[in-house]
Design an enzyme around this catalytic site. Structure first.
Site, PDB file in Angstrom:
ATOM      1  N   LYS A 115       6.217   4.137   8.245  1.00 40.47           N
ATOM      2  CA  LYS A 115       5.936   2.844   8.859  1.00 40.47           C
ATOM      3  C   LYS A 115       7.203   3.110   9.986  1.00 40.47           C
ATOM      4  CE  LYS A 115       6.596  -1.683   7.012  1.00 40.47           C
ATOM      5  NZ  LYS A 115       6.720  -2.484   5.759  1.00 40.47           N
ATOM      6  N   SER A 195       3.506  -5.978   4.600  1.00 39.99           N
ATOM      7  CA  SER A 195       3.640  -5.521   6.021  1.00 39.99           C
ATOM      8  C   SER A 195       3.396  -4.037   6.360  1.00 39.99           C
ATOM      9  CB  SER A 195       5.122  -5.876   6.559  1.00 39.99           C
ATOM     10  OG  SER A 195       5.978  -5.166   5.902  1.00 39.99           O
ATOM     11  N   SER A 219       4.640  -5.754   0.252  1.00 42.45           N
ATOM     12  CA  SER A 219       4.483  -5.164   1.369  1.00 42.45           C
ATOM     13  C   SER A 219       3.657  -3.598   1.360  1.00 42.45           C
ATOM     14  CB  SER A 219       5.550  -5.199   2.256  1.00 42.45           C
ATOM     15  OG  SER A 219       5.711  -6.314   3.059  1.00 42.45           O
TER      16      SER A 219
END
Length: 537
Positions: A115, A195, A219
């Site tokens: 990420k 996210s 997330s």
């Protein structure tokens, strides 16, 4: 983070290139149907490399070609924000080491995506913001060092909800100014949740062997569930946060996003480790050898006592129906399933938002200053967004930034009260109380409902989630695919007390082996197109 009921719930959505993907059409997406390594898990790939049937360079090149074919072209998933320019060099080195009988570990030669809020040289770490588009940290995050020590090849970075979904009260998950909008690979106009949107979509679409996400509240769990993945959010303190752009040091953690529980167990074993730079890792977990792969037991449900959170079945009727099917499977496998409730459910919401507003400002400014980033304060970031609002704020604003910037220091009594209250209500008086009341091994609930339509104007149409208590308590949670709603994946979430990752892996693995509920994505442009059964090109 991921949760969306007006201001408070929206804030609880945390861990939650200017080029936008092409417009969705009614024609089936043009995606290659054949991929030599589709759906193979890490053990399978390692076996092939050990037998000399595959090497890391070939595998890495295959994933890079697939990213070019369906992430940047074809259906344009828009999940990978940056390729590691050294990926092929890293793969070549792993092959040389293997040839010299110097295999580093279970991840040797395996391409992994990270990420884009995790430091990994030589790439940018931006949290999706154009303010950090040229920011290249000088060193790897601790968890990236762990992955490299285990032999992993860092393939690249994935898109995310900008600032891990802690910028606006009505953001669209999976959108960032730097990366654009990530698409759900099952139905392209549906949202990938966030996210850790890009990590979920990329792994589900077989753009890498596995991925790493981060979570503050949902997330990892939410995007994994709506992309048909296994997502594992560890106990806070099991995996170091050093080198990760923060939201809340009370709740932040990184964790695996994979296509199988086996892969999640392998990654967690590599990620877990004590780090002097993260005081949360100074805990009792290191008194035993951590080998989560050893917890893969096909009969792991036998004799287990599991509590189902019935109130969470209201999230969506198809999720409720899938849960009833999951309960039946577990009972037939020898588990005792009882109705359970978290006595304090939701009572921590206001305190959670308060502590995150305080911790975000303090933690972010500490990270920016320590890494000599081009912006050093939240005030400067707010100003940057205002100056470049056409590119940074075309759809939604920065209300959470402004709320956090108005907060004082971590010595404020309001913060101290909020932190104590949130963790107590979600942990000892929440999950722990529910487990103790009926001597349960774990709690289960739908992770969330099916993916919703992406809506940049109104923001997320989030149906709710079953994972919030574990996030606020800092306890582990594990989502595993459990079914579909009109072809959109649904996940079940297992939650336990602190440091119970091993038990959750046993339960989740046994359930996965009995159900095999994951189906690979098919890249339909819209749900109506999928239902019509339109012929593929």
């Amino acid at each position: 983070m991921r949760s969306r009921t007006l201001l408070l719930s929206a804030a609880l959505m945390l861990a939650a290139c200017q080029r936008q993907p092409a417009a969705v059409t009614n024609a089936p997406a043009d995606a290659p149907t054949d991929f030599a390594y589709a759906e193979l898990d890490i053990d399978d790939l390692q076996g092939r490399m050990q037998r000399g049937e595959l090497d890391s360079r070939t595998l890495t090149r295959a994933y890079l070609d697939r990213i070019a074919a369906i992430d940047k072209a074809g259906p344009q998933l828009n999940s990978v924000i940056e390729i590691n320019p050294d990926a092929m060099k890293e793969a070549a080195l792993r092959d040389v080491e293997r040839k010299n009988n110097a295999v580093r570990g279970a991840l040797h030669g395996i391409p992994i995506l990270l990420k884009d809020n995790i430091d990994a040289t030589p790439m940018v770490n931006s949290a999706g913001s154009l303010a950090l588009k040229d920011f290249r940290p000088a060193t790897d995050a601790f968890l990236v060092r762990r992955l490299r020590e285990a032999g992993a090849v860092i393939l690249g970075k994935t898109n995310l909800s900008e600032w891990a979904n802690f910028r606006s009260t009505r953001s669209s998950s999976g959108w960032s100014a730097r990366g654009g909008q990530t698409r759900n690979p099952y139905v392209l106009d549906r949202n990938p949740c966030g996210s850790s949107s890009g990590s979920a979509v990329a792994v589900s679409a077989n753009l890498a062997a596995a991925g790493i996400g981060t979570e503050t509240d949902g997330s990892i769990i939410c995007p994994a569930a709506v992309s048909g993945l296994v997502g594992l959010k560890p106990t806070v303190g099991l995996v170091s946060r050093d080198g990760i752009i923060p939201i809340s040091f009370s709740q932040d953690t990184a964790g695996p996003m994979t296509r199988s529980v086996s892969d999640a167990a392998l990654l967690l074993t590599a990620l877990a480790g004590r780090d002097s730079a993260d005081p949360a890792t100074a805990n009792a977990a290191w008194n035993v050898t951590l080998d989560y792969h050893a917890r893969l037991k096909p009969d792991g449900l036998k004799g287990a006592r599991i509590g189902v959170l019935r109130s969470k079945l209201a999230i969506h009727p198809d999720a409720a129906a899938a849960m009833e099917g999951a309960i039946k499977v577990m009972r037939e496998a020898g588990a005792t399933i009882v109705d359970a409730e978290i006595p304090t459910d939701g009572q921590w919401d206001e305190a959670e938002l308060e502590l995150m507003l305080y911790e975000f400002k303090a933690g972010l400014e500490r990270y920016l200053a320590r890494h000599d980033a081009p912006v050093k304060t939240l005030t400067q970031l707010i100003g940057y967004n205002q100056q470049y609002r056409v590119s940074e704020m075309p759809y939604f604003g920065q209300e959470l930034f402004e709320m956090a910037n108005a907060k004082g220091g971590l010595g404020d009594s309001a913060y101290i009260r909020a932190r104590s209250l949130a963790r107590r209500l979600a942990g000892p008086e929440g999950i722990d109380a529910a487990l103790k009341a009926q001597q349960l091994d774990a709690l289960i609930a739908p992770a969330t409902g099916p993916a919703w339509l992406t809506d940049h104007k109104a923001g997320d149409h989030f149906p709710g989630g079953g994972y919030g208590a574990a996030a606020v308590a800092g306890y582990p949670s594990l989502t595993v695919p459990m079914g579909h709603s009109d072809g959109l994946p649904l996940g079940i979430v297992f939650m336990g007390t602190a440091w119970s990752e091993g038990r959750l892996i046993e339960l989740g693995y046994a359930y996965e082996q009995l159900t095999r509920a994951r189906n690979p994505p098919e890249y339909w442009p819209t749900l109506d197109t999928r239902k019509s059964g339109a012929a593929r090109r």
